[in-house]
Write a protein that holds these residues in place. Structure first.
Motif, PDB file in Angstrom:
ATOM      1  N   LEU A 103       0.829  -1.204   0.000  1.00 34.25           N
ATOM      2  CA  LEU A 103       0.000   0.000   0.000  1.00 34.25           C
ATOM      3  C   LEU A 103       0.867   1.260   0.000  1.00 34.25           C
ATOM      4  N   PHE A 106       2.325   1.584  -3.565  1.00 34.49           N
ATOM      5  CA  PHE A 106       1.302   2.081  -4.491  1.00 34.49           C
ATOM      6  C   PHE A 106       1.012   3.554  -4.228  1.00 34.49           C
ATOM      7  N   GLY A 107       0.877   3.904  -2.949  1.00 35.63           N
ATOM      8  CA  GLY A 107       0.584   5.296  -2.615  1.00 35.63           C
ATOM      9  C   GLY A 107       1.703   6.240  -3.011  1.00 35.63           C
ATOM     10  N   ASP A 111      -0.890   7.560  -9.094  1.00 33.43           N
ATOM     11  CA  ASP A 111      -2.018   8.476  -8.981  1.00 33.43           C
ATOM     12  C   ASP A 111      -3.268   7.778  -9.491  1.00 33.43           C
ATOM     13  N   THR A 112      -4.425   8.400  -9.268  1.00 30.59           N
ATOM     14  CA  THR A 112      -5.693   7.826  -9.703  1.00 30.59           C
ATOM     15  C   THR A 112      -5.664   7.525 -11.199  1.00 30.59           C
ATOM     16  N   PHE A 129      -5.447  -3.876  -3.313  1.00 33.75           N
ATOM     17  CA  PHE A 129      -4.554  -2.743  -3.112  1.00 33.75           C
ATOM     18  C   PHE A 129      -4.690  -1.729  -4.245  1.00 33.75           C
ATOM     19  N   SER A 130      -4.871  -2.211  -5.476  1.00 28.31           N
ATOM     20  CA  SER A 130      -5.024  -1.284  -6.602  1.00 28.31           C
ATOM     21  C   SER A 130      -6.336  -0.520  -6.484  1.00 28.31           C
ATOM     22  N   SER A 133      -6.019   2.151  -3.950  1.00 27.97           N
ATOM     23  CA  SER A 133      -5.148   3.234  -4.414  1.00 27.97           C
ATOM     24  C   SER A 133      -5.711   3.973  -5.613  1.00 27.97           C
TER      25      SER A 133
END
Length: 396
Positions: A103, A106-107, A111-112, A129-130, A133
């Motif tokens: 996490l 990914f963070g 970005d979105t 997790f995806s 995020s």
């Protein structure tokens, strides 16, 4: 009534844990269940780790540093050096399990609507997790006929877009047990460098490599310092799943600096668990030799038994303690539930993980299951017999 978020609706159920209510009901009915669905080893936790908890001298159970205690991080770095991985304590952030490390990764880099390319089938929580995020998984399918080997690099290159930020692998793999070779890591390294991407590797099963093979970490790959991010955990290595301690490792200073902000937001990893994990790092090599030998025996027992069942196709794992099995049925979700609700052999049944949840491509893996060979050989033999009898009786 207030509404649930779109993200909440999109969050997938765990294919590993979603059948738990049916298992609980089966147990209440008096059935014995052989749990092949979850990677919970029955191997004993090293005594040195358990004693560290019972013998600690703490007077106050304080926060640790957000990136984990410096002493523990130094010992982790020393552990990596024994595996030909050159990192220092400042390139490591201790996390609450490998899950939090993913996490944080990914963070820190996504970005979105950014995209991550992942060979599938893959660890089911990568989907979760995806979603958490706001990122998108772009799958490249590996096949049971090829023993889930790395797909051709051309397949990866076709999928790269301006939104692509990373390629993610699990090495050796959960759920396939596939071990990526040095040559395959070389190929991935070239493509991420060429396209300025990150290469994330979940390497939590590093110790469990079979048949004379060697694990090759992405952190050993030359010229990949700015691209490589490793996810690690003590859960399976020391049979300490409940400790919930992992780490994120990278030589990219910006990645570590950014991940630390996420670590600060959740304050600190568990103090007592870090004490146990620091002690666990002194576990002698003989422990791992014995554990690996045990898993090889279990793997061979399971694979050889499955290969004798008509209509089954199974890939032979080179590492970890999982395998994907293709069954002569249409829907493994229904089959797995039926095993718990409606079938037993002398009061015993098995619990398996439907494999469709390890894919993000719709309608792929519907007739596959993941099995974890974390039980002793006698239990595995009984499980194989139950599966064989179940397949003879089951109707889609």
């Amino acid at each position: 009534m207030p509404s649930i978020s779109k993200k909440g609706h999109q969050m997938p159920e765990s294919p590993i844990r979603k059948l738990a209510p049916y298992a609980e009901k089966a147990v209440k009915q008096g059935k014995k269940i052989y749990h092949l669905n979850i990677g919970q080893p029955d191997i004993k936790t090293p005594e040195i780790a358990l004693k560290a908890i019972s013998n600690h001298s703490l007077k106050i159970l304080e926060y640790s540093s957000s990136n984990g205690s410096e002493q523990y991080r130094k010992k982790i770095a020393n552990y990596y050096s024994k595996h030909k991985i050159d990192v220092n304590q400042d390139e490591i952030i201790v996390t609450t399990g490998g899950s939090e490390a993913l996490l944080f990764a990914f963070g820190s880099i996504l970005d979105t609507d950014d995209e991550v390319i992942i060979p599938e089938p893959f660890y089911a929580n990568f989907n979760s997790f995806s979603t958490a995020s706001g990122a998108k998984i772009v799958p490249v399918i590996s096949k049971i006929e090829d023993n889930f080997a790395l797909p051709p690099i051309e397949e990866f290159e076709k999928l790269i877009t301006p939104k692509t930020k990373a390629i993610l692998i699990c090495n050796p793999g959960n759920p396939t047990g596939y071990l990526y070779s040095k040559e395959e890591i070389n190929k991935l390294a070239k493509i991420v460098i060429k396209n300025d991407l990150f290469l994330i590797a979940d390497e939590v099963y590093r110790e469990f490599i079979y048949d004379g093979n060697e694990h090759y970490s992405i952190l050993r790959e030359p010229n990949l310092e700015n691209n490589a991010i490793v996810i690690d955990s003590v859960s399976k290595r020391y049979s300490m799943c409940g400790a919930r301690i992992g780490c994120i490792v990278s030589k990219n200073k910006e990645v570590i600096k950014t991940a630390l902000k996420f670590a600060q937001a959740r304050l600190s990893p568990p103090t007592l668990a870090q004490i146990a994990c620091e002690a666990a790092l002194d576990t002698p090599q003989s422990y791992f030799n014995d554990v690996k030998n045990e898993y090889v025996k279990r793997r061979n027992t399971l694979i050889e038994g499955l290969q004798k069942i008509d209509g089954i196709k199974v890939a032979k794992p080179k590492g970890a303690f999982y395998c994907i099995v293709e069954l002569p049925i249409k829907n493994a979700d229904n089959f797995a539930q039926w095993l718990l609700e409606s079938f037993d052999v002398d009061g015993e049944t098995i619990m398996v993980a439907p494999a469709a949840g390890f894919y993000s491509t719709p309608n792929v893996g519907l007739n596959q299951i993941r099995l974890a060979y974390v039980l002793n050989e006698e239990s595995l033999k009984k499980s194989i017999l139950i599966l064989e009898k179940a397949l003879k009786k089951y109707k889609d």
